[in-house]
Design an enzyme around this catalytic site. Structure first.
Site, PDB file in Angstrom:
ATOM      1  N   GLU A  86       0.867  -1.043   0.169  1.00 59.29           N
ATOM      2  CA  GLU A  86      -0.162  -0.024  -0.163  1.00 59.29           C
ATOM      3  C   GLU A  86       1.090   1.286  -0.199  1.00 59.29           C
ATOM      4  O   GLU A  86       1.968   1.546   0.489  1.00 59.29           O
ATOM      5  CB  GLU A  86      -0.947  -0.072   1.192  1.00 59.29           C
ATOM      6  N   LYS A 121      -9.283   2.357  -2.398  1.00 57.64           N
ATOM      7  CA  LYS A 121      -9.655   2.036  -0.304  1.00 57.64           C
ATOM      8  C   LYS A 121     -11.217   1.950  -0.425  1.00 57.64           C
ATOM      9  O   LYS A 121     -11.409   3.638  -0.601  1.00 57.64           O
ATOM     10  CB  LYS A 121      -8.586   2.426  -0.120  1.00 57.64           C
ATOM     11  N   CYS A 167      -5.111  -2.772   2.893  1.00 56.79           N
ATOM     12  CA  CYS A 167      -5.168  -2.908   4.269  1.00 56.79           C
ATOM     13  C   CYS A 167      -6.602  -3.190   4.780  1.00 56.79           C
ATOM     14  O   CYS A 167      -7.309  -3.883   4.720  1.00 56.79           O
ATOM     15  CB  CYS A 167      -4.244  -1.452   4.591  1.00 56.79           C
TER      16      CYS A 167
END
Length: 274
Positions: free
Chosen positions: A44, A110, A144
């Site tokens: 990331e 995300k 994540c």
């Protein structure tokens, strides 16, 4: 349908908010890969670390990092993926890029922003999943903190409710991360849980080392199979690891234990867009 797909995971320290240094470092590491590979996975925010300064470091989709990814993917004839800061229409995104060797791009923003680290004050959440297709394999791409939210990753029932030979929505669930060492137990537990509940391979690629906020990352990148067995795990050290996954093994698990057919029916509703 191709029965195998090869991934290379790059677990590494990152140069804090130093784009040029990180791109040079990753190019050197990718050039060092001697095994044949098809998909190379970077962590990331691989150009900066998990920084909350997108106004300084975010790029457009025609910026230097996308140009770099396109060049490397073309030269090496590989797919490259990892997330970076992107600015678009006045908004900032923690955007995972899926760069093909021919220069075509897919991307995923995300969805779950890390409020504990104030990510939501700097970035805009995504609203759509991206399931990439390569050689007959389907790969669900996530970032994540998304790992903590099982519904967002769940195989959707609409593809599973008919015949016994109905295929699942995806075969691999992939997470790129900057996941701190202090919360490693959830990382390892949830990667394993996502593999078991979705009857898929799960790949988690994390960074190592201290970031600019002196937060330590122990890596612990993993590959887990559909039964929850660990195929790869590396703690503390930088590592470049190549693994070939087999579709037959995945299908054997699904045929032997057809649990997905008994899954609850649900519909994802994106409240942010209502």
């Amino acid at each position: 349908m191709n029965t195998s797909l090869t991934f290379t995971l790059i677990q590494t320290n990152l140069h804090w908010e130093d784009k040029a240094a990180n791109l040079a470092m990753f190019e050197k590491k990718i050039n060092s890969i001697v095994d044949k590979t098809e998909v190379v996975i970077l962590p990331e925010m691989f150009t900066t670390g998990f920084s909350m300064q997108p106004t300084k470091f975010a790029e457009k989709m025609d910026g230097i990092t996308l140009e770099w990814m396109a060049r490397i993917a073309s030269e090496k004839k590989i797919i490259i993926t990892g997330s970076i800061m992107i600015e678009e229409n006045g908004n900032y995104y923690n955007r995972l890029i899926w760069m093909l060797p021919n220069g075509q791009i897919g991307y995923y923003d995300k969805r779950h922003l890390f409020s504990y680290g104030n990510e939501q004050n700097h970035y805009t959440p995504g609203s759509k999943r991206l399931i990439a297709s390569v050689k007959g394999w389907k790969i669900n791409l996530q970032v994540c903190y998304d790992l903590r939210f099982p519904v967002w990753a769940r195989q959707t029932p609409s593809t599973l409710e008919k015949a016994e030979d109905e295929v699942a929505e995806f075969d691999v669930l992939l997470y790129v991360a900057n996941w701190p060492q202090r919360r490693m137990h959830p990382w390892k537990t949830l990667l394993t849980a996502r593999a078991i509940e979705n009857q898929c391979y799960v790949i988690g690629v994390n960074r190592v080392g201290n970031d600019g906020n002196n937060i330590y990352h122990s890596g612990e990148s993993m590959v887990v199979d559909a039964l929850g067995e660990t195929l790869y795990y590396k703690k503390e050290e930088e590592d470049i690891f190549t693994i070939t996954l087999q579709k037959e093994s995945l299908q054997t698990v699904r045929n032997t234990f057809p649990f997905l057919k008994d899954a609850d029916n649900f519909t994802l509703i994106n409240k942010a867009c209502e």
